[in-house]
Enzyme design. Structure first.
Site, mmCIF file in Angstrom:
data_model
loop_
_atom_site.group_PDB
_atom_site.id
_atom_site.type_symbol
_atom_site.label_atom_id
_atom_site.label_comp_id
_atom_site.label_asym_id
_atom_site.label_seq_id
_atom_site.Cartn_x
_atom_site.Cartn_y
_atom_site.Cartn_z
ATOM 1 N N GLU A 116 97.804 28.308 61.464
ATOM 2 C CA GLU A 116 98.705 27.890 62.537
ATOM 3 C C GLU A 116 98.043 26.837 63.423
ATOM 4 O O GLU A 116 98.166 26.875 64.651
ATOM 5 C CB GLU A 116 99.125 29.089 63.398
ATOM 6 N N HIS A 124 94.761 28.015 66.987
ATOM 7 C CA HIS A 124 95.392 27.401 68.156
ATOM 8 C C HIS A 124 94.259 27.050 69.121
ATOM 9 O O HIS A 124 93.721 27.916 69.813
ATOM 10 C CB HIS A 124 96.374 28.377 68.817
ATOM 11 N N ASN A 182 96.273 38.166 59.549
ATOM 12 C CA ASN A 182 96.271 36.906 60.300
ATOM 13 C C ASN A 182 96.007 37.185 61.769
ATOM 14 O O ASN A 182 96.553 38.138 62.339
ATOM 15 C CB ASN A 182 97.653 36.247 60.135
ATOM 16 N N GLU A 232 97.949 39.648 64.098
ATOM 17 C CA GLU A 232 97.391 39.886 65.432
ATOM 18 C C GLU A 232 97.175 41.366 65.733
ATOM 19 O O GLU A 232 97.755 41.926 66.657
ATOM 20 C CB GLU A 232 98.277 39.227 66.496
ATOM 21 N N ASP A 288 96.951 23.907 65.743
ATOM 22 C CA ASP A 288 97.349 22.816 66.620
ATOM 23 C C ASP A 288 96.243 22.612 67.649
ATOM 24 O O ASP A 288 95.422 23.498 67.871
ATOM 25 C CB ASP A 288 98.718 23.037 67.299
#
Length: 678
Positions: A431, A402, A367, A324, A433
C-alpha cells in the site's frame, strides 16, 4: 448509510492538532486552466434552488447566516446524522469526469463534524461515496468542504449531499459549486513503470474512477496489477448477514481480466469496515469472550471467506487474509480488536485455514502498517513464526509502507525486509505512498517544490532498495493511481496531499522519474537526510507512539563520496560520461552514469564499457542491461533510451557491492570510442 474512507494508518509526525476553522482541500494545481463550472447554488433568490432533504428534515431559505450575499440554506428537523440537504446531479455529472465539489457549511448552534457525500443507485441498489471526510464545523464561522468525485459507472440515481457524524443539529450551507478541468491526455512517450521495474510486478490500488477514460489508459500503461481498495472489504461484500453483493468489486475485476492485470484481494479480515452485526451475539448484545460468541463469530468468519474468496476463484492470485493485527503498545503485540477479544488468535488461524481450502492456488498474506518500526516488526515476526510452526498456511508478509518524505530511513526499511528472510516466505509492499507532509499541522495549497523533490528521492531510494531484494519481494503496490484520488486527502486530517507518481492531471511527477530514471529528477536534493527524525504512528483511537530513527541511513545526496572523486578529463571525443556515487553504505553503494552525445550524429543504440578496478559488482541496474565479467562492465541501452540525438544525453543508475575502497572508473568507451570524463 455511508461508505467509510480507507482507515489504514500512515506514519506521520507529531500529534494531531485541533482542527482549523477552515479546512480546504485544494483540487487543482496552480497552473491548471480555469475550471468549467457546471453547478452553482448561492441561495440568493429566496428559494432552496432544487435542494431536498434525504428524509423528513426541513429545508428553507434563510437570511440568518450567509457565506456570500445575504442568503443561505437552513437544514432543520433532522432526526439522524446522515440526514441532510441533497441535490440531484444525475443529468449534470458525466461518467469519467473528475468534478471538484465545494460547499460552505456552518452549524446553527453547537458543533459537529460535517461530511460531503454522494449517493448513487444501480438496479435499485444504493451505494455511498465519501467526497470529504469528517471536518470540524461550529456555529462560529463558515467551513469549506472541497473534494473531487468521479462517477465511474452508469447509474439511475445520483445525488450529492451533506451530513454530520454524530448530532442532529441544524446547519446552513451556502455557495455550492461543482466544476471540472478538462482532462489532459496521458504521456505516451515516457517509459512504462512496469517495463523499467522488471524484478517484480508493480501495481496500483483502484476504485471505479481508475478504470475509465484517461485514468484507465494510465493504469494500463504503467502497472501490472491492481488492488481493489475498498470493494472487497466486509462492509462492501456482506453488509448484512449472509447477504452477499459484489456490485462494487465485479466491475473492477472484469476490467482487470479484460486488460490482463493481476489482482491482489484486499482484505478478508480487518477490525475496520466490518459491519456491527458481525460482532453482535445471538442475544442481540455485543459479543464477549464466551464459548458461544466465539463459536458464532468464527462461523460467520468462515462463511464470509468461503463466499467471497470462492466468488472470484482463480481470478485473484493473492489475498490479504488478515489486516493490521499487531499493536506494539500491547505487551504481547496483539491488537485488542473485537476479533481478538472474542476469539484470541483463533480468528487468524481460522481465516488462513479456510482461505487455503477455498483458494488453494492463491498466496495468502498477513498485512500490516509501520512494519519498519522495530517493535512492530518484531511482534509481527514472532506471530508469523509461531503460527507457521503450528501449520497455519501463511505464504507472505505484506508491508503497507504508508510513509512520508522524512520517514523512515533506508536502514530501517532494509532491516524490515531482512528480518523476515529467515521465514522463507514472500514479502510484498502492499500500500505504498509517500506523503509530502511531515506533521498534521501542515497544509499546502500547492505542493512545495522542495517536498516534491524530497519525495522523488524517497521513491528513488526505496525502489532501489526493493530491487536489491528481487527474490524476497514478489510485488510492490502503490495505494492509488494518481494524486487526484488519494485517501491521504482526508486522513489523518483534511488537506490536499500529493503522495503518488502522477499528479492530479495524470502527468508524471519527479516521483515518477525517481522510480523510472533518477537522472531526470530536476534539481539536486538537500545535502543529507535527517539523522534522527521522530516518527509517530497514529492509531484509529488517536493514541500516539513515538520512535527515533537511527542515524545510519542512505543519504539522497548526489554528491560524490570522497573515495569516488575524479578530476575532469581534458580529452576530446564524440561522447562524454559523468559517473557519480549517489549513496554509499557498508558493503554497498548506488551509482549514476550520464552519457552525453557530443558528436554530430544521433546514436541509435549504445554500449558503454568500463572496468571496476576495486572489485565492485553491479547487483541491480535500471535504464539499461548490464553484463559483468570480472572487472569488465558493459551496459547496453534499454528499449526506450537507445536513441540519443546529437547534443543529447541519457542516464542509467545501478546498485553495487564493494569492499575496502570504491574507486571511480578511469576510462569509458561508448560503442568502442573513448569518452571524455566530466
Amino acid at each position: 448509510m455511508r461508505a467509510l474512507p480507507r482507515l489504514a494508518i500512515a506514519a506521520l509526525l507529531v500529534a494531531i492538532p485541533a482542527a482549523a476553522v477552515t479546512v480546504t482541500v485544494a483540487a487543482h494545481a496552480a497552473d491548471d486552466p480555469t475550471p468549467i463550472t457546471v453547478l452553482t447554488s448561492d441561495f440568493e433568490d429566496g428559494t432552496v434552488q432544487g435542494w431536498a432533504g434525504r428524509s423528513a428534515e426541513t429545508l428553507a431559505h434563510s437570511t440568518a447566516q450567509a457565506h456570500g450575499g445575504t442568503g443561505s440554506l437552513l437544514v432543520s428537523g433532522r432526526t439522524a446524522a446522515w440526514q441532510g440537504p441533497s441535490l440531484d446531479v444525475l443529468n449534470t455529472f458525466e461518467k469519467g469526469t473528475a468534478y471538484t465539489i465545494s460547499v460552505w457549511v456552518r452549524m446553527a448552534s453547537g458543533s459537529d463534524n460535517a461530511r460531503l457525500s454522494v449517493e448513487r443507485r444501480t438496479g435499485g441498489v444504493a451505494a455511498y461515496d465519501q467526497v470529504v471526510g469528517n471536518t470540524a464545523v461550529t456555529s462560529g464561522s463558515w467551513v469549506n468542504l472541497t473534494g473531487r468525485y468521479t462517477l465511474a459507472s452508469d447509474v439511475e440515481f445520483l445525488r450529492v449531499y451533506v451530513e454530520t457524524s454524530s448530532t442532529t443539529g441544524s446547519f446552513h450551507i451556502d455557495d455550492v459549486t461543482a466544476s471540472y478541468v478538462p482532462a489532459l491526455p496521458i504521456q505516451t512517450g515516457i517509459p512504462s513503470v512496469k517495463d523499467v521495474v522488471t524484478e517484480f510486478p508493480v501495481g496500483a490500488a483502484i476504485t471505479g474512477a481508475e478504470i475509465v477514460t484517461e485514468h484507465g489508459q494510465l493504469l494500463n500503461k504503467h502497472f501490472d496489477s491492481v488492488t481493489p481498495g475498498n470493494a472487497l472489504k466486509w462492509d462492501a461484500t456482506e453488509p448484512s448477514e449472509n447477504t452477499f453483493t459484489y456490485a462494487q468489486a465485479d466491475p473492477l475485476m472484469a476490467y482487470a481480466k479484460a486488460n490482463n492485470l493481476a489482482v491482489r484481494g484486499h482484505t478478508l479480515v480487518w477490525h475496520n469496515q466490518t459491519p456491527a452485526w458481525v460482532f453482535t451475539g445471538a442475544d442481540g448484545q455485543p459479543m464477549t469472550a464466551t464459548a458461544e460468541d466465539k463459536e458464532l463469530l468464527l462461523a460467520r468468519l468462515e462463511n464470509h471467506i468461503r463466499n467471497v474468496a470462492a466468488h472470484y476463484g482463480t481470478d485473484i492470485g493473492v489475498w490479504d487474509v488478515v489486516n493490521e493485527v499487531i499493536d506494539e503498545s500491547q505487551s504481547d503485540g496483539n491488537r485488542r480488536s473485537n476479533w481478538y477479544n472474542v476469539t484470541g488468535l483463533d480468528y487468524i488461524r481460522t481465516a488462513f485455514r479456510v482461505a487455503r481450502e477455498v483458494a488453494p492456488h492463491a498466496k495468502l498474506c498477513i498485512n500490516d502498517y509501520n512494519t519498519n518500526v522495530a517493535a512492530k516488526r518484531d511482534f509481527l515476526f514472532n506471530l508469523v513464526s509461531t503460527l507457521k510452526a503450528e501449520g497455519v498456511p501463511i505464504d507472505c508478509v505484506g508491508h503497507q509502507m504508508h510513509i512520508n518524505v522524512n520517514w523512515p530511513t533506508i536502514a530501517e526499511t532494509e532491516s524490515m525486509l531482512t528480518k523476515f528472510i529467515p521465514l522463507n516466505i514472500d514479502q510484498q509492499i502492499t500500500e505504498m505512498d509517500v506523503s509530502i507532509y511531515t506533521s498534521n499541522s501542515e497544509n499546502f495549497t500547492t505542493p512545495p517544490a522542495d517536498r516534491l523533490l524530497k519525495q522523488a528521492y524517497v521513491y528513488r531510494d526505496m525502489f532501489a532498495l526493493f530491487r536489491k531484494y528481487p527474490g524476497e519481494i514478489t510485488s510492490v503496490t502503490l495505494w492509488g493511481l494518481a494524486d487526484d484520488n488519494t485517501w491521504l486527502d482526508t486522513f489523518p486530517v483534511t488537506r490536499k496531499d500529493a503522495p503518488l507518481l502522477f499528479d492530479t492531471r495524470l502527468q508524471a511527477k519527479q516521483a515518477y522519474w525517481g522510480v523510472v530514471d533518477p537522472s531526470k529528477i530536476e534539481t539536486s536534493p538537500s545535502p543529507s537526510s535527517p539523522s534522527a527524525s521522530v516518527s509517530t504512528s497514529v492509531s484509529p483511537s488517536a493514541s500516539v507512539s513515538t520512535s527515533v530513527s537511527p542515524s545510519t541511513s542512505v543519504s539522497p545526496s548526489t554528491s560524490v563520496s570522497p573515495s569516488a572523486s575524479v578530476s575532469p578529463s581534458t580529452g576530446t571525443s564524440s561522447c562524454a560520461v559523468t559517473y557519480r556515487v549517489t549513496g554509499s553504505w557498508p558493503g554497498g553503494f548506488q551509482g549514476e552514469v550520464k552519457i552525453g552525445n557530443t558528436g554530430t550524429n544521433a546514436l541509435t543504440g549504445w554500449n558503454l564499457n568500463w572496468s571496476f578496478t576495486g572489485g565492485q559488482k553491479i547487483t541491480q541496474l535500471w535504464g539499461g542491461t548490464p553484463a559483468q565479467t570480472g572487472t569488465a562492465v558493459t551496459v547496453t541501452n534499454a528499449s526506450w533510451n537507445g536513441n540519443v540525438p546529437a547534443g543529447g544525453s541519457t542516464t542509467f543508475g545501478f546498485l553495487g557491492s564493494w569492499t575496502g575502497t570504491n574507486p571511480v572508473p578511469t576510462a569509458f568507451t561508448l560503442n568502442g570510442t573513448a569518452c571524455a570524463i566530466l
